[in-house]
Structure formats: structure tokens, C-alpha cells
Design a protein around this motif. Sequence first.
Motif, PDB file in Angstrom:
ATOM      1  N   SER A   1      52.850 106.909  34.547  1.00 42.10           N
ATOM      2  CA  SER A   1      52.305 107.946  35.425  1.00 42.10           C
ATOM      3  C   SER A   1      50.923 107.566  35.970  1.00 42.10           C
ATOM      4  N   LEU A   2      50.301 106.529  35.361  1.00 40.02           N
ATOM      5  CA  LEU A   2      48.927 106.196  35.765  1.00 40.02           C
ATOM      6  C   LEU A   2      48.802 105.757  37.234  1.00 40.02           C
ATOM      7  N   PRO A   3      49.673 104.861  37.726  1.00 44.21           N
ATOM      8  CA  PRO A   3      49.500 104.441  39.124  1.00 44.21           C
ATOM      9  C   PRO A   3      49.593 105.628  40.083  1.00 44.21           C
ATOM     10  N   LEU A   4      50.580 106.501  39.878  1.00 41.69           N
ATOM     11  CA  LEU A   4      50.756 107.651  40.763  1.00 41.69           C
ATOM     12  C   LEU A   4      49.538 108.574  40.706  1.00 41.69           C
ATOM     13  N   ALA A   5      49.092 108.871  39.475  1.00 40.42           N
ATOM     14  CA  ALA A   5      47.949 109.775  39.314  1.00 40.42           C
ATOM     15  C   ALA A   5      46.709 109.188  39.996  1.00 40.42           C
ATOM     16  N   THR A   6      46.470 107.894  39.757  1.00 37.71           N
ATOM     17  CA  THR A   6      45.318 107.247  40.380  1.00 37.71           C
ATOM     18  C   THR A   6      45.442 107.293  41.895  1.00 37.71           C
ATOM     19  N   ALA A   7      46.659 107.001  42.374  1.00 38.22           N
ATOM     20  CA  ALA A   7      46.891 106.996  43.815  1.00 38.22           C
ATOM     21  C   ALA A   7      46.520 108.341  44.428  1.00 38.22           C
ATOM     22  N   LEU A   8      46.931 109.429  43.782  1.00 32.29           N
ATOM     23  CA  LEU A   8      46.641 110.766  44.307  1.00 32.29           C
ATOM     24  C   LEU A   8      45.146 110.997  44.421  1.00 32.29           C
ATOM     25  N   VAL A   9      44.445 110.675  43.325  1.00 34.23           N
ATOM     26  CA  VAL A   9      43.009 110.940  43.280  1.00 34.23           C
ATOM     27  C   VAL A   9      42.274 110.124  44.343  1.00 34.23           C
ATOM     28  N   VAL A  10      42.597 108.838  44.418  1.00 31.28           N
ATOM     29  CA  VAL A  10      41.887 107.968  45.364  1.00 31.28           C
ATOM     30  C   VAL A  10      42.223 108.371  46.808  1.00 31.28           C
ATOM     31  N   ALA A  11      43.516 108.606  47.072  1.00 37.93           N
ATOM     32  CA  ALA A  11      43.920 108.954  48.431  1.00 37.93           C
ATOM     33  C   ALA A  11      43.230 110.240  48.890  1.00 37.93           C
ATOM     34  N   LEU A  12      43.166 111.222  47.998  1.00 40.87           N
ATOM     35  CA  LEU A  12      42.535 112.494  48.340  1.00 40.87           C
ATOM     36  C   LEU A  12      41.044 112.295  48.614  1.00 40.87           C
ATOM     37  N   ALA A  13      40.403 111.483  47.749  1.00 40.66           N
ATOM     38  CA  ALA A  13      38.967 111.255  47.909  1.00 40.66           C
ATOM     39  C   ALA A  13      38.679 110.519  49.216  1.00 40.66           C
ATOM     40  N   VAL A  14      39.475 109.504  49.530  1.00 45.03           N
ATOM     41  CA  VAL A  14      39.235 108.740  50.755  1.00 45.03           C
ATOM     42  C   VAL A  14      39.467 109.630  51.985  1.00 45.03           C
ATOM     43  N   SER A  15      40.568 110.393  51.971  1.00 47.61           N
ATOM     44  CA  SER A  15      40.827 111.284  53.110  1.00 47.61           C
ATOM     45  C   SER A  15      39.702 112.287  53.284  1.00 47.61           C
ATOM     46  N   THR A  16      39.203 112.816  52.152  1.00 45.33           N
ATOM     47  CA  THR A  16      38.104 113.772  52.224  1.00 45.33           C
ATOM     48  C   THR A  16      36.879 113.135  52.872  1.00 45.33           C
ATOM     49  N   THR A  17      36.654 111.857  52.532  1.00 40.17           N
ATOM     50  CA  THR A  17      35.475 111.174  53.064  1.00 40.17           C
ATOM     51  C   THR A  17      35.629 110.908  54.563  1.00 40.17           C
ATOM     52  N   ILE A  18      36.842 110.512  54.978  1.00 38.95           N
ATOM     53  CA  ILE A  18      37.039 110.147  56.382  1.00 38.95           C
ATOM     54  C   ILE A  18      37.123 111.370  57.284  1.00 38.95           C
ATOM     55  N   PHE A  19      37.903 112.369  56.859  1.00 41.51           N
ATOM     56  CA  PHE A  19      38.121 113.543  57.711  1.00 41.51           C
ATOM     57  C   PHE A  19      37.280 114.713  57.234  1.00 41.51           C
ATOM     58  N   SER A  20      36.898 115.557  58.174  1.00 41.98           N
ATOM     59  CA  SER A  20      36.036 116.680  57.783  1.00 41.98           C
ATOM     60  C   SER A  20      36.784 117.645  56.864  1.00 41.98           C
ATOM     61  N   SER A  21      38.064 117.839  57.153  1.00 43.54           N
ATOM     62  CA  SER A  21      38.842 118.637  56.212  1.00 43.54           C
ATOM     63  C   SER A  21      40.250 118.058  56.158  1.00 43.54           C
ATOM     64  N   VAL A  22      40.851 118.168  55.001  1.00 40.65           N
ATOM     65  CA  VAL A  22      42.181 117.595  54.822  1.00 40.65           C
ATOM     66  C   VAL A  22      43.202 118.709  54.981  1.00 40.65           C
ATOM     67  N   HIS A  23      44.224 118.418  55.753  1.00 40.54           N
ATOM     68  CA  HIS A  23      45.226 119.448  55.975  1.00 40.54           C
ATOM     69  C   HIS A  23      46.109 119.639  54.742  1.00 40.54           C
ATOM     70  N   GLY A  24      46.461 120.892  54.468  1.00 41.48           N
ATOM     71  CA  GLY A  24      47.321 121.195  53.326  1.00 41.48           C
ATOM     72  C   GLY A  24      48.625 120.419  53.395  1.00 41.48           C
ATOM     73  N   ILE A  25      49.153 120.314  54.605  1.00 43.77           N
ATOM     74  CA  ILE A  25      50.424 119.600  54.777  1.00 43.77           C
ATOM     75  C   ILE A  25      50.256 118.113  54.453  1.00 43.77           C
ATOM     76  N   THR A  26      49.096 117.565  54.834  1.00 44.24           N
ATOM     77  CA  THR A  26      48.829 116.161  54.505  1.00 44.24           C
ATOM     78  C   THR A  26      48.935 115.954  53.006  1.00 44.24           C
ATOM     79  N   ILE A  27      48.302 116.844  52.262  1.00 45.27           N
ATOM     80  CA  ILE A  27      48.293 116.676  50.812  1.00 45.27           C
ATOM     81  C   ILE A  27      49.711 116.783  50.265  1.00 45.27           C
ATOM     82  N   ALA A  28      50.422 117.833  50.716  1.00 47.60           N
ATOM     83  CA  ALA A  28      51.766 118.058  50.199  1.00 47.60           C
ATOM     84  C   ALA A  28      52.678 116.856  50.492  1.00 47.60           C
ATOM     85  N   PHE A  29      52.676 116.424  51.768  1.00 52.76           N
ATOM     86  CA  PHE A  29      53.566 115.323  52.127  1.00 52.76           C
ATOM     87  C   PHE A  29      53.058 113.996  51.615  1.00 52.76           C
ATOM     88  N   GLY A  30      51.755 113.831  51.665  1.00 57.51           N
ATOM     89  CA  GLY A  30      51.170 112.596  51.153  1.00 57.51           C
ATOM     90  C   GLY A  30      51.572 112.399  49.700  1.00 57.51           C
TER      91      GLY A  30
END
Lengths: 201, 780
Positions: B280-309
Motif C-alpha cells: 500500500s506504500l507506493p499508492l499512499a505516497t503517490a496520493l500525498v505527493v500528487a495532492l501536494a504538487v497539484s496544490t502547489t501548482i494550482f490555486s485550488s484543486v478540483h474535487g473531481i480531480t482528486i476523486a478521479f486522480g
Amino acid sequence: MITGKIIIKTRFLLCSVLFFIATVAATVELGEPQIALEEVMAKLSEISSSQANFNETKTIAFLNKPLLSEGRLSYVAPDHILKETLKPNYEKFEIKGDFLQVSKANGETHEINLQNYPAIKAFAEAYRGVLGGNLKRLEQFYEISFSGEIRHWIIVLVPKDDEMSEYIEKLVVEGHAGAVTKMITVETGGDNTEMNIIQVR
Amino acid sequence: MKRASLLLFIWVAVLLVCIYIIATRLSVSSDLGQFLPPIETSDSTHSGMAQSVLNDLVQGGHNTLIMIALEGDNAEELASQSRQLVAQLEASQHFKQVKNGSKSVLPGKDSLIYRYRYLLSKNTNPETFSQPALKETFTQRLDDLQSAQGSIVKRYLRSDPTMETLSILNQWRGDTHLKKKFGVWFDQKGESALILAEMKLTGYDIDQQEFLLNYLETTFESIRKQTDVTMIYSGPARFAVSTRNQIRTEIKWLSTIASLFIVLILAVAYRRIRLVLLSSLPLATALVVALAVSTTIFSSVHGITIAFGMTLIGVSIDYPVHSFSHWINNESLSRSLQKIWPTLLLSVVTTCLGYLSLLLTDFSGLKQLGVFTIVGLISAALVTRYVLPNLAGSSGVSLNVERCTQRLQHGRVISPYIALLVLLFSIVLIWMIPSRWETNLTALSPLPEQARKVDQHLRDKLAVADLNHIALIQASDIQKLLELQESLEPGLLSLQKSGAIDSFESLHKYLPSFQQQQRRQAFLPQSSELSKRIIKAQHDLPFQSGTFEQFILDVSASKSLEPIELDGLEKTIVGLKLSGLYLKNDSGYVGLIRFSNVTQPERLIEWAEQQKNSQIQYVNIRQLTETTLNRFRSEAMSRLMWGAGIIALFLLLALKPNRRFVSVLATLYSSILITLVLLNSLGEVLSLFHLLALVLVAGIGLDYSLFFSRPDHQLTSRCRTLHGIVVCMISTVSVFGILSFSSIPVLHAMGQTVALGVAISFVLSYWLARQPVIFEQEEL
């Protein structure tokens, strides 16, 4: 209460027959006004339809002479009322259920939901309540006081609803037995309208 | 060992930084408009205008509106509870306004309409106040006094003999479908008491909305007591809250079941708790990093992005599975991993390249999704490669591969020409069974059917209009907008007269521009002049002298009134209507002229085109959403085609034009096409969500076919590959199979598509992509 039982309950009694029985009934002393009121109502409720002529005198403070009009009235139980003013201007005023239709001589027609017009609704309920002899309905909308006897009675109706009483102070209905002969509308502020009713049948 | 601890340290540090970023900076938006493409119109200045309207529509127009119906008891009881509810909600200060029609219909003399009647009324012109007109008015009123409406007329006669107040009211009211019973609004059948409430909200805050809805419910419960009265209500806030809560609870139990399944499958496959946990570690890490990077790049992250991502990077659970399945005893995981790493890397890089095409769209939602997924997949791969080996321990996974090797030995390898034939066959199939695409915007919403029905039901009852045909007018400020609309009035009236439209609603019908109001003021006669005319006009009529004293005073007062403004009018009975007739945007105000019963839309188009000098655009909303969605689909489709092309090109470079390349590509494309064919023949109406699910299927299918086609010369190693892929396939199909049971349309669509697609990918890759044993020696 004995008199009530004497009355033969037939839907097709004509006004004259009613009047005759009423006269007989009126010779018996009536006790409580409430009982007398119920008597009158019972008689009124027996009439399934009626037609009459009317003349109306409207007295308004800011007018220096009263407004006169005349026309025809008809009633079909339980809630269909037609008032046709023939003079000075033609106007047809028809109430069916909660809807009022007003038509002018030029064909202009308005349909109004009575719920939105408390003043007109007050009239309609009074007409309907009295003509239909529906005491319950009247009591729903008015404080009722009764005086006189079956030969000549007077019912005074004071609206219960605040919106109605904004327009109408009271309605005075006079009649003998099962026939209404006069209706006086006293508006809030003192202006009044007196309508004399002459039964045709 | 030193390197191992360094890698672990870096991993933990990155995780901590990401968690910090998420905790402090994440803001989730739920504006579906972000997922829609910008509207294209012939004139670019108009598109911003239409865009804001469409965004507004998607979000349900006035966010603050709640429609309420009380049902299930006699009308008198319903009316009384309606009154109580309105009184309590009003007293709470949580609502801007709460209305049930109980306020007197006739405006009092202290009302705004009454006070501004000569500025608001169309009838204010010199003619109205001329002596002959006044005489006619007075005569008419005398007749009215004798008529049925006498008492109402009398009420206004002395101060408002022309009955402006009533005529304004009639104009404003239009055709109301509401009726009143016991003094409050009821529907036509008289079965439900109706209430409209507007919440006080500070921005888009679902928690606040939920609080207010709960407040409404508890208030109703306290009024309802033991009676049979039930309350139904709807509105954008209700949608927002219930969608969130439903998705929350469904995700909770669906993901619980899904996780249990995965744990079970992995436990059966590897019989070691440690490996189950590590996977489960790769998936969990992937979620955390992807969310953090998206947060940094975009002013707000869309709920749908998170769900589908999250769904799309779900494929990364496969990485540790492949690694563990190839982990031979007496070898470190790192060593075993090295052998499959080229294939795994190829799979990850190719998938990411496929998603790159998403980055090039002009839909910010899809862009976010691309970033989220690419970042997630890369981090999962890195964790699998560099972190897992340091945590996995030393003993490998022993598998019984005897039966498998026998079967593989005798199994026939399919020629790549067959794979091409299959591809050709699926192209023919997709051509024969074409897809049906969702063109209804509301179907994209995650709302259950039932909630939408309740909403429509209440809208019908309350006659809250649905927008369909509108004209949009851009102006820099509200006065300019009103003046523009006033200049359009004659044209609109002739459209109405000719029967092209039944009626129209426009802000200027309620609020005249300053110019217009001042013009009307100028028409009002001076009081000395007016009283002279009145005296003459009433000469042979029975009115007492001085009857119209108040009229003269009021006209004179109207001459010096400050013109009424929007915020003044918003407090009146038409306030609610007004808010649906204009929008604010960056360049000022957009006025909405709303047409009802449009019989000849071509006349409207013609009309809009004739108004060359003004910023007018006629929009057929249904058509617009249809074309927008179609555009969205073709845009997304073309992106995916590009993605498919990039994948093909990259594989060509990486694999050289050999039979592996042909079979991998043919397998990948035919899996997707056949999945699509199956969905079509199941009668599914395809939407954005199916499309995204297919992207995931592509990623997984690529992974399978690359692994199946590994030019491995050891049969046991091939069996380990098979083992890994089977474990991946079973877990993916069961997780998405579970998802397909969701009542939320989106989750259902995703679940069904992915479960189906992955199963098909597995079968096709196993059948078509396997390579002959010894021929090729390269290690890809």
C-alpha cells in the motif's frame, strides 16, 4: 323545536309555500336567538336556487351624492352566485367556488382568485353563507349576532379575519323566513352600501 | 546500508513536506464549470458572458435559494405550519428572506412601490396628467366604485386615482401559478403549502449550508410536533450538502469493502502480512505527493480531480505486486526488481506520456488531472523501486510454478498478424455499434435521479423558471445595461406581438434606468397646475372638493425623489426575480432577457443580429450545453487520440519496430475499443466519466501487455509475471466491480467501465501479447 319538525323537508318547495309555512312558524314564540338563527339558516338552506332583482345605494364620504345601481341576482346552491348590474353600467359578477369572474359590457373579463382579495372574499362568503344557510361556513369567517324573529330577522356579520376587517366593518343581512331582503355593507371608515333585494321566485 | 537509510530518510522527508503543504494550503473547489471547456461563440467578446451564465447554471443559479413544500395534512394545518415556519426562520436572522405569500398582496402606503409609483410606472407621461385624461380617469373610477373591485379602488382612489400602484403590481406579478389558501401560497392542487427561502451565505461554504439546512429541519420538527405534515425541500445548497454526504458515506463503505478485498487477495497471493502492508506504500505516497504538487501548482484543486486522480493512480498498486511476484528466494528484492524494472519503467513512462496530452488542453480540470496522475504514478514507481526493497526484508516469495511452466511450454504464441486482425475486427465493431453520448448537462452531476426529481417537482410548483432561451447583454454598469434594455423594448414587444415568443423577462421591466425615471419626473406637472386641472376635470362629477388633495401632494413629492436603485428594489416582492435577471462579471454586468414559449427561435437569432451596436447575444441554453458537451467530448477524444499516438511513437522508439511492438499496441487499442463496444451494446450513455475510466483501462492494459510480452527466456520467470498480473487483475476487477454497485452515477460508470475494461485487457494481453521464448535476448 316542534316547529322545525312540522316543516316538510322538500327540495322543490317554492318560495311562496315557504313563506306560508314561515308565517305559521313565526306565530310560535321563538326562544333563544341561537335557535332562531338555526331556524332561519335551515330555511335558507332548503332553497337550491333563487332569482331576485336588486337596487343598490352606495354612500361614500368623498362623494356628494350616493351612487345608485340596479340589476339581477341569482343563486344556485351551494356556491354559485351571479350578480348582474344593469344600470348604470353593465357588469357581470360571477362567483364559483374560489373564483370570481368580472365581465364588463365591453367584454373585458377578469378572473380573480378570491384568496388574494380578502375584501371581495368577505362578500362572497357572506353571500354564500347566508344564501346557502351554511352557518358553519359563516362562523368560520364572521362573528354572528342575530335579532328579530323568523318573520323579520337581522343577522349582523363582523369579519374575524384581520385582512377582511381592514375593508369591512360589518355586514347586516335582513330577511323574512327563507328570503333575504336587504344587505347592508358597512365599510371600515363608515362608507356603506345598501342593497335591497326583491325575490322573483 | 548507508544508501538505504538515506533513501528512507528522503522518502519520509518528502512525505512530511507534502503533508505540511496539504494541511496548510489545500483548497478544494467544486465548480463543475472548471471541467467544462470555454464556450465558443462567433464573437469572442461574447464568450466570457456566456461562460459566466453557464457556470451559474451548472451551479444552479442562485445558490442561496431553498424551495420548501409542506404536505400531508389538511390545508388549514399546512397553512398554519407554513406561517409558523416562516416566522421562526425570519426571526433566526440566518435567512435573507423567507416568503409564503402571507404578506398582504396590496402594497401599503408605506411601501416602496407606492412611494416610487410615478417613477416606476410606464404610464407616467404628459398625457396621463392632462385635464381630459384626468376627467376620463375620474369617471372611470366612479364606475369602478360601483363595481366588484370597489373597495380596493376606494383604498387608493384619493391619492392614486390612476391606480399606478396596482398596475405596477400587475405588471410585476405576471402570471403567477401560485394560489393562496388560508392566506399562504399553495400549489394548484392545493395539496402543498409552498415557501421560498433565501439563505444568508458568506461565500461557497458547504458546512455553513449544511448548518442552515439542519436548522431548517429542526425548526420544522419543532413546529410539526405530532401532526402528519411532512416537509420536502430542494435547492442548490441541498444538492451540494447531500452530494457531499452521500459521496462521503458511499466512498467510506465502498472503500472499506474494496480494501478488505485487496488485503484478502494479497494475503492469499503472498501469505505474508509485511508484504500486504508494504504494497500500500507506493499508492499512499503517490496520493500525498500528487495532492501536494497539484496544490502547489494550482490555486485550488478540483474535487473531481482528486476523486478521479485517486482512481487513475490506483494502477500503482500493481507496481509492488509485480515486484513481489518476481521476488525469487535467496535474492534481495532490489536485485529481483532490477530485472523487471525496465518493463515497469517503460509501462510507467508510456502511461505518463499518454496523460501528457491532457496537459495541453484548455480545460483547467483536465490539466489538473494530468498533473495529478503523472506526479502520482512517478512517485509510486520511485517508492516501489527505492523504498520498498529497504523495508521488505530478505526472504523472497516462493511460488509453485510447475503447472504453469508446463502450460506455458505447450501454449501457442499468437502471431502479431492475428493481433492486428483483432484490432481491425474491433474497429469494425465500434463502427457498427456507435456510442451514444450524454448531452444533458445535469447528467454530469453526481446527484441521484431522485433528488433531481424532487427539485423539478418543486420548481414546477413554485413556477421557478428554468432557463432555456435567453439573450445576454453586456454593459459596463447597471445604468448602461438598463438603458440598453430600454432601447430594446420596442423590438421585443414586436417579437411578442408577432407570436415568436410568448413573453419576456428583463431587468428593465422592473427597474427603469435613472434616465427613464428622471424623464418621468419631468412629465409630472407642478402642483398648482395639477390642482387646476383636477378642479376642472371633476367639475360635473360628484367628487367633493379636496378629494384628490393627497394625489397632488404625492405627485409633487415624486418630482423630487432620488431615483430608485437596484438594491432598493431588491428588498421588494420582486427581489427574488431580479436576481435571476442579471449577473456580475469582470467587465461589469450581464443582463439576462429570458424568453418563454419560444416558437420561432430563428426570429430571435435574427433580432439579436440586428442589434449590431449593442453587446447582445441570443443563447439557446439547451443547444449551448449540447454543443459545449459535444465540444468537450471531441476535445477529450482528440487528446486521447494524441495520447494514443504519443504512446505508439514512444513504444516504437523504445521497442523498435518488432513483433512485440505490434502485438502490444494492437492489444492495447483493441482492449479499449472492445470495452467501448461492450458498453455501447449494454446501452450505456457515455459521458466524461466513461472516457476517463477508459484512460485508466488504457494505462492498465499497457501495463499488462508490456509485462506479458517481456522477452523472458526463463519459463519460471514468465510464470511469476503471470502470477503478478493475475493478482493485479483480480484486485482491480474486484475493486472496480464493487464501485459499479454505487448509486452515484459517476462511481457506477467508472466502476463498470474499468472492471469490464481490465478483464478484457487481461484476456487480450494474455492471448495476443505473449512472445516466443528464446528468440529475443534484450532485457526490456
